[in-house]
Design an enzyme around this catalytic site. Structure first.
Site, PDB file in Angstrom:
ATOM      1  N   HIS A  57       8.425  48.516  -2.991  1.00  0.00           N
ATOM      2  CA  HIS A  57       7.522  49.512  -2.411  1.00  0.00           C
ATOM      3  C   HIS A  57       6.189  48.891  -2.014  1.00  0.00           C
ATOM      4  O   HIS A  57       5.142  49.541  -2.154  1.00  0.00           O
ATOM      5  CB  HIS A  57       7.295  50.688  -3.378  1.00  0.00           C
ATOM      6  CG  HIS A  57       8.409  51.686  -3.364  1.00  0.00           C
ATOM      7  ND1 HIS A  57       8.561  52.610  -2.371  1.00  0.00           N
ATOM      8  CD2 HIS A  57       9.442  51.891  -4.215  1.00  0.00           C
ATOM      9  CE1 HIS A  57       9.629  53.364  -2.614  1.00  0.00           C
ATOM     10  NE2 HIS A  57      10.185  52.931  -3.721  1.00  0.00           N
ATOM     11  N   GLY A  65      20.818  51.690  -3.172  1.00  0.00           N
ATOM     12  CA  GLY A  65      19.609  50.850  -3.164  1.00  0.00           C
ATOM     13  C   GLY A  65      19.886  49.417  -2.756  1.00  0.00           C
ATOM     14  O   GLY A  65      19.070  48.529  -2.997  1.00  0.00           O
ATOM     15  N   SER A 118      23.039  49.273   2.252  1.00  0.00           N
ATOM     16  CA  SER A 118      24.273  49.372   3.043  1.00  0.00           C
ATOM     17  C   SER A 118      23.966  49.955   4.427  1.00  0.00           C
ATOM     18  O   SER A 118      24.581  49.558   5.414  1.00  0.00           O
ATOM     19  CB  SER A 118      25.304  50.232   2.321  1.00  0.00           C
ATOM     20  OG  SER A 118      24.795  51.536   2.105  1.00  0.00           O
ATOM     21  N   ASP A 160      14.337  44.995   4.627  1.00  0.00           N
ATOM     22  CA  ASP A 160      15.806  45.005   4.605  1.00  0.00           C
ATOM     23  C   ASP A 160      16.375  44.280   5.824  1.00  0.00           C
ATOM     24  O   ASP A 160      17.243  43.413   5.695  1.00  0.00           O
ATOM     25  CB  ASP A 160      16.326  46.448   4.550  1.00  0.00           C
ATOM     26  CG  ASP A 160      15.743  47.222   3.375  1.00  0.00           C
ATOM     27  OD1 ASP A 160      15.224  46.573   2.448  1.00  0.00           O
ATOM     28  OD2 ASP A 160      15.795  48.460   3.386  1.00  0.00           O
TER      29      ASP A 160
END
Ligand code: GLA
Length: 403
Positions: A26, A117, A120, A164
């Site tokens: 975060h 988490g 995917s 990500d």
């Protein structure tokens, strides 16, 4: 479209791994460095180009209905939560840059736990982007593509930070990577051979495009508000970035100022304290990994979890329980990974302790919850893997016979 004949005739297969964030949770949306690695588990798409803009997706997982759309710069979304929106997000981001793209017929499969988490959904987005680019013979330089897709994913409504897509595209085998933002950079550090990261799903879904989205977006707004108030209190411009704010004042001063009731409310003070302490932990963790200092890395994981639980309030009782059990079984540290609100934990242990930790989680977490049979899907050892790639045509699942 029947899946098997299509898989046999697909011209190419693209593979995009999931990721586990080791530390730096975060804070990517604050522009602060994070330390994830890619997983061996992945989303794979077998595809062939079409002669028009249509794109048709079939998922081998029957929970996900077929999805179709036309590739262009403004694609109407499917209802919120629909898996096909991640493919639409990829297609729209690319079409805004390359106006005349053709679509693909695509067959999707994955061995990543969903909404756990482990990214995917970003893996699906990246895989789809690579498939469309390959089908059209276009390319985007790697760092630019990471940024394009990071922003592109906001199509689904989450104000994500870009970690990500960057690690899914840029990971190196055997390494974790520090990701810096503005400008985006990836710096790999080898994971010591005698360290073992374990990922374990809490059995609680954390839908990035569902219920967790509002809580996630709220955290991003709170971080912004806290930054502006602290900057003003320090006599700095309100639009100063987090990295610049951290460069301008030592950590102790930032924490002291943030703790003054006149500067931040209780909630904002806690959010800000998480951001400041987590950013510090990322630097320390990277140093510990490079030095092979397992105990220090473990302590940092524990501290990160506490901070996410108490200051950032994104944990869940089942995540806390998994962390506790992993520690009791001999992990040197453990914490929730990803956005939280459910999802998974990452635990670290010496490689020779991994079987004992896995066995303890099976017995003490999964068995009492009636999930011991499926345990290989819920928890696994995390092998630091390579980023996404287009493979020559072949069976979708490595080792499976085609067709
Ligand atoms: C999600 C987002 C990332 C990051 C993490 C929390 O996975 O997509 O950008 O903010 O949550 O660290």
């Amino acid at each position: 479209m029947a899946s098997r004949p299509f898989a046999a005739s697909a011209s190419h297969v693209v593979r995009a791994p999931g990721r586990v964030n080791l530390i730096g949770e975060h804070i990517d949306y604050c522009g602060l460095s994070v330390l994830p690695m890619a997983l061996g588990r992945s989303v794979r798409i077998a595809f062939h180009p079409r002669s028009d803009r249509e794109t048709r997706l079939v998922n081998r997982d029957p929970r996900f209905a077929p999805s179709a759309f036309a590739v262009h710069g403004s694609i109407p979304p499917a209802p919120a939560g629909d898996w096909g929106n991640y493919a639409r997000a990829a297609a729209q981001a690319l079409a805004q840059r390359f106006p005349d793209l053709r679509g693909v017929d695509a067959l999707v499969e994955s061995d990543l736990p969903i909404a756990a988490g482990l990214s995917s959904s970003s893996a699906l987005l990246v895989a789809m982007a690579l498939a469309i680019m390959h089908a059209n013979g276009v390319s985007v330089p790697s760092l630019e593509l990471m940024e394009l897709l990071g922003k592109g994913e906001r199509y689904v409504g989450t104000a994500g930070g870009g970690m990500d897509q960057a690690i899914i595209l840029g990971a190196r085998t055997g390494c974790a990577s520090r990701i810096d933002f503005h400008p985006l950079r990836l710096t790999p550090t080898p994971v010591p051979a005698d360290w073992q990261f374990i990922v374990a799903w809490s059995l609680v879904h954390a839908e990035k495009s569902g219920a967790a989205q509002q809580a996630y977006n709220e955290r991003t707004r709170q971080c912004d508000a806290a930054r502006r108030l602290v900057a003003a209190r320090l006599g700095r411009r309100e639009d100063i970035s987090y990295p610049d704010l951290f460069a301008a004042a030592p950590v102790e001063q930032l924490l002291e100022v943030a703790g003054e009731r006149t500067t931040l409310s209780g909630v904002l003070a806690r959010r800000f304290r998480h951001v400041v302490t987590e950013a510090t932990r990322v630097r320390q963790a990277e140093t510990a990994m490079a030095a092979g200092d397992l105990a220090t890395f473990g302590r940092l994981l524990d501290a990160s979890h506490q901070s996410l639980r108490d200051d950032y309030e994104v944990s869940h009782a089942e995540l806390d329980r998994l962390v506790e059990l992993a520690r009791e079984a001999g992990a040197v540290g453990a914490r929730l990974t990803g956005a939280g609100f459910g999802g998974s934990i990452v635990a670290l242990c010496r490689a020779d302790r991994a079987p004992a930790v896995l066995a303890a989680l099976q017995e003490r977490f999964y068995a009492p919850r009636g999930a011991a049979d499926d345990v290989g899907r819920h928890m696994f050892t995390a092998e630091p893997s390579a980023g996404a790639e287009v493979l020559a045509a072949g069976p979708l699942t490595p080792g499976a016979s085609p067709g």
